[in-house]
Design a protein around this motif. Sequence first.
Motif, mmCIF file in Angstrom:
data_model
loop_
_atom_site.group_PDB
_atom_site.id
_atom_site.type_symbol
_atom_site.label_atom_id
_atom_site.label_comp_id
_atom_site.label_asym_id
_atom_site.label_seq_id
_atom_site.Cartn_x
_atom_site.Cartn_y
_atom_site.Cartn_z
ATOM 1 N N ILE A 80 0.825 -1.209 0.000
ATOM 2 C CA ILE A 80 0.000 0.000 0.000
ATOM 3 C C ILE A 80 0.862 1.263 0.000
ATOM 4 O O ILE A 80 0.331 2.375 0.076
ATOM 5 C CB ILE A 80 -0.981 0.022 1.189
ATOM 6 C CG1 ILE A 80 -0.227 -0.020 2.523
ATOM 7 C CG2 ILE A 80 -1.982 -1.121 1.083
ATOM 8 C CD1 ILE A 80 -1.133 0.182 3.728
ATOM 9 N N GLY A 81 2.180 1.099 -0.072
ATOM 10 C CA GLY A 81 3.084 2.238 -0.144
ATOM 11 C C GLY A 81 3.336 2.657 -1.580
ATOM 12 O O GLY A 81 2.848 2.046 -2.536
ATOM 13 N N ALA A 82 4.146 3.709 -1.743
ATOM 14 C CA ALA A 82 4.415 4.247 -3.081
ATOM 15 C C ALA A 82 5.453 3.450 -3.840
ATOM 16 O O ALA A 82 5.543 3.559 -5.066
ATOM 17 C CB ALA A 82 4.868 5.701 -2.955
ATOM 18 N N HIS A 83 6.239 2.612 -3.147
ATOM 19 C CA HIS A 83 7.313 1.871 -3.799
ATOM 20 C C HIS A 83 7.005 0.380 -3.870
ATOM 21 O O HIS A 83 6.331 -0.169 -2.984
ATOM 22 C CB HIS A 83 8.631 2.091 -3.049
ATOM 23 C CG HIS A 83 9.139 3.493 -3.131
ATOM 24 N ND1 HIS A 83 9.867 4.082 -2.119
ATOM 25 C CD2 HIS A 83 9.016 4.437 -4.109
ATOM 26 C CE1 HIS A 83 10.176 5.319 -2.464
ATOM 27 N NE2 HIS A 83 9.669 5.561 -3.668
ATOM 28 N N PRO A 84 7.500 -0.311 -4.896
ATOM 29 C CA PRO A 84 7.280 -1.754 -5.029
ATOM 30 C C PRO A 84 8.043 -2.529 -3.956
ATOM 31 O O PRO A 84 8.975 -2.022 -3.331
ATOM 32 C CB PRO A 84 7.801 -2.071 -6.423
ATOM 33 C CG PRO A 84 8.832 -1.019 -6.676
ATOM 34 C CD PRO A 84 8.320 0.217 -6.010
ATOM 35 N N VAL A 85 7.634 -3.772 -3.778
ATOM 36 C CA VAL A 85 8.275 -4.678 -2.812
ATOM 37 C C VAL A 85 8.551 -5.996 -3.525
ATOM 38 O O VAL A 85 7.699 -6.494 -4.276
ATOM 39 C CB VAL A 85 7.378 -4.922 -1.584
ATOM 40 C CG1 VAL A 85 7.993 -5.959 -0.650
ATOM 41 C CG2 VAL A 85 7.120 -3.611 -0.836
ATOM 42 N N ARG A 92 11.561 -18.637 -5.376
ATOM 43 C CA ARG A 92 11.072 -17.771 -6.441
ATOM 44 C C ARG A 92 11.105 -16.308 -6.005
ATOM 45 O O ARG A 92 11.078 -15.989 -4.818
ATOM 46 C CB ARG A 92 9.653 -18.164 -6.884
ATOM 47 C CG ARG A 92 8.601 -18.049 -5.806
ATOM 48 C CD ARG A 92 7.288 -18.637 -6.268
ATOM 49 N NE ARG A 92 6.263 -18.603 -5.239
ATOM 50 C CZ ARG A 92 5.106 -17.972 -5.369
ATOM 51 N NH1 ARG A 92 4.829 -17.328 -6.494
ATOM 52 N NH2 ARG A 92 4.212 -17.997 -4.396
ATOM 53 N N ARG A 93 11.124 -15.452 -6.994
ATOM 54 C CA ARG A 93 11.171 -14.013 -6.781
ATOM 55 C C ARG A 93 9.839 -13.426 -7.228
ATOM 56 O O ARG A 93 9.432 -13.589 -8.382
ATOM 57 C CB ARG A 93 12.317 -13.420 -7.590
ATOM 58 C CG ARG A 93 12.496 -11.913 -7.480
ATOM 59 C CD ARG A 93 13.554 -11.458 -8.475
ATOM 60 N NE ARG A 93 13.835 -10.037 -8.345
ATOM 61 C CZ ARG A 93 14.848 -9.541 -7.654
ATOM 62 N NH1 ARG A 93 15.702 -10.369 -7.035
ATOM 63 N NH2 ARG A 93 15.053 -8.237 -7.588
ATOM 64 N N VAL A 94 9.127 -12.757 -6.308
ATOM 65 C CA VAL A 94 7.825 -12.177 -6.617
ATOM 66 C C VAL A 94 7.920 -10.665 -6.477
ATOM 67 O O VAL A 94 8.184 -10.151 -5.382
ATOM 68 C CB VAL A 94 6.729 -12.728 -5.683
ATOM 69 C CG1 VAL A 94 5.376 -12.127 -6.049
ATOM 70 C CG2 VAL A 94 6.673 -14.243 -5.752
ATOM 71 N N GLU A 95 7.739 -9.964 -7.564
ATOM 72 C CA GLU A 95 7.805 -8.510 -7.554
ATOM 73 C C GLU A 95 6.381 -7.952 -7.490
ATOM 74 O O GLU A 95 5.557 -8.210 -8.364
ATOM 75 C CB GLU A 95 8.538 -8.009 -8.795
ATOM 76 C CG GLU A 95 9.983 -8.496 -8.872
ATOM 77 C CD GLU A 95 10.716 -8.016 -10.107
ATOM 78 O OE1 GLU A 95 10.047 -7.417 -10.982
ATOM 79 O OE2 GLU A 95 11.935 -8.245 -10.206
ATOM 80 N N LEU A 96 6.116 -7.191 -6.445
ATOM 81 C CA LEU A 96 4.788 -6.638 -6.208
ATOM 82 C C LEU A 96 4.806 -5.132 -6.377
ATOM 83 O O LEU A 96 5.532 -4.424 -5.666
ATOM 84 C CB LEU A 96 4.304 -6.992 -4.794
ATOM 85 C CG LEU A 96 4.158 -8.480 -4.466
ATOM 86 C CD1 LEU A 96 3.819 -8.665 -2.984
ATOM 87 C CD2 LEU A 96 3.088 -9.130 -5.332
ATOM 88 N N ALA A 97 4.033 -4.637 -7.318
ATOM 89 C CA ALA A 97 3.881 -3.195 -7.502
ATOM 90 C C ALA A 97 2.915 -2.666 -6.447
ATOM 91 O O ALA A 97 2.185 -3.430 -5.806
ATOM 92 C CB ALA A 97 3.346 -2.915 -8.907
ATOM 93 N N PRO A 98 2.875 -1.355 -6.230
ATOM 94 C CA PRO A 98 1.885 -0.802 -5.312
ATOM 95 C C PRO A 98 0.471 -1.263 -5.660
ATOM 96 O O PRO A 98 0.096 -1.325 -6.837
ATOM 97 C CB PRO A 98 2.053 0.717 -5.499
ATOM 98 C CG PRO A 98 3.501 0.865 -5.846
ATOM 99 C CD PRO A 98 3.803 -0.317 -6.730
ATOM 100 N N LEU A 99 -0.276 -1.656 -4.642
ATOM 101 C CA LEU A 99 -1.658 -2.142 -4.702
ATOM 102 C C LEU A 99 -1.755 -3.616 -5.098
ATOM 103 O O LEU A 99 -2.866 -4.141 -5.216
ATOM 104 C CB LEU A 99 -2.540 -1.301 -5.628
ATOM 105 C CG LEU A 99 -2.518 0.224 -5.402
ATOM 106 C CD1 LEU A 99 -3.520 0.898 -6.330
ATOM 107 C CD2 LEU A 99 -2.787 0.581 -3.965
ATOM 108 N N GLU A 100 -0.637 -4.304 -5.293
ATOM 109 C CA GLU A 100 -0.666 -5.734 -5.590
ATOM 110 C C GLU A 100 -0.492 -6.555 -4.315
ATOM 111 O O GLU A 100 0.098 -6.097 -3.333
ATOM 112 C CB GLU A 100 0.413 -6.094 -6.607
ATOM 113 C CG GLU A 100 0.138 -5.550 -7.996
ATOM 114 C CD GLU A 100 1.129 -6.042 -9.031
ATOM 115 O OE1 GLU A 100 0.776 -6.037 -10.232
ATOM 116 O OE2 GLU A 100 2.258 -6.427 -8.653
ATOM 117 N N SER A 101 -0.985 -7.810 -4.362
ATOM 118 C CA SER A 101 -1.019 -8.675 -3.185
ATOM 119 C C SER A 101 -0.389 -10.029 -3.452
ATOM 120 O O SER A 101 -0.242 -10.445 -4.607
ATOM 121 C CB SER A 101 -2.473 -8.900 -2.733
ATOM 122 O OG SER A 101 -3.133 -7.704 -2.423
#
Length: 210
Positions: A80-85, A92-101
Amino acid sequence: MTQPATTSPRAPRPSMDLPDTLRFAELEPVAWRNGGGVTRELARGPAHEAGPGWRVSLAELERAGPFSAFAGLARHFTVIGAHPVTLMLAGRRVELAPLESLAFAGDAAVDCLLPDGPSRALNLMYNPRHWRADVAWLDPGVALTRDPGCETLLLAVAGGARLAGSVSARLDCGDAWHWRRLGSPATPLSYTLEAPHTARLIRIDLQPLT
């Protein structure tokens, strides 16, 4: 011949089921054991004889590092922040953009990376043996319909909202509403929300299984 006037059915009145308002500024920050950030608890459910119930919290992700393990729980993580996590788990590597779960087991070994800097997350942890959980984004302008037999939370990630017809029920950015269970499942209650089209509202519903 004059036809009798017709009226549309009214939605059940939620006046006896108004939510608790949880203000972000009033939530107590608790530091992580590994020093990677702080957590603010929104709400939690009662523990069961066989283990904990559920917990909803807001996490400030300040630096990269491992997540704590929570055996026996399921976890739902939303950026829910401005930066991806980026989460590293199970090879495995999971890249989550803002608003993704991402949903994963609470006892999974997870490393958190912050490629663009600190961010924030909404964390739901629950005992899947005793609770069913649903997480979804609520579009502005769409009524919120809920089962009084569930715990329901609504978080304003961006923008805010107000319950139509209620002066006091106002939700500001970063705050949350919590509707508590009223008992056994019953006729759904419908709420009309007034919110700008840019608002981002995420809801969590927790239904007891036993």
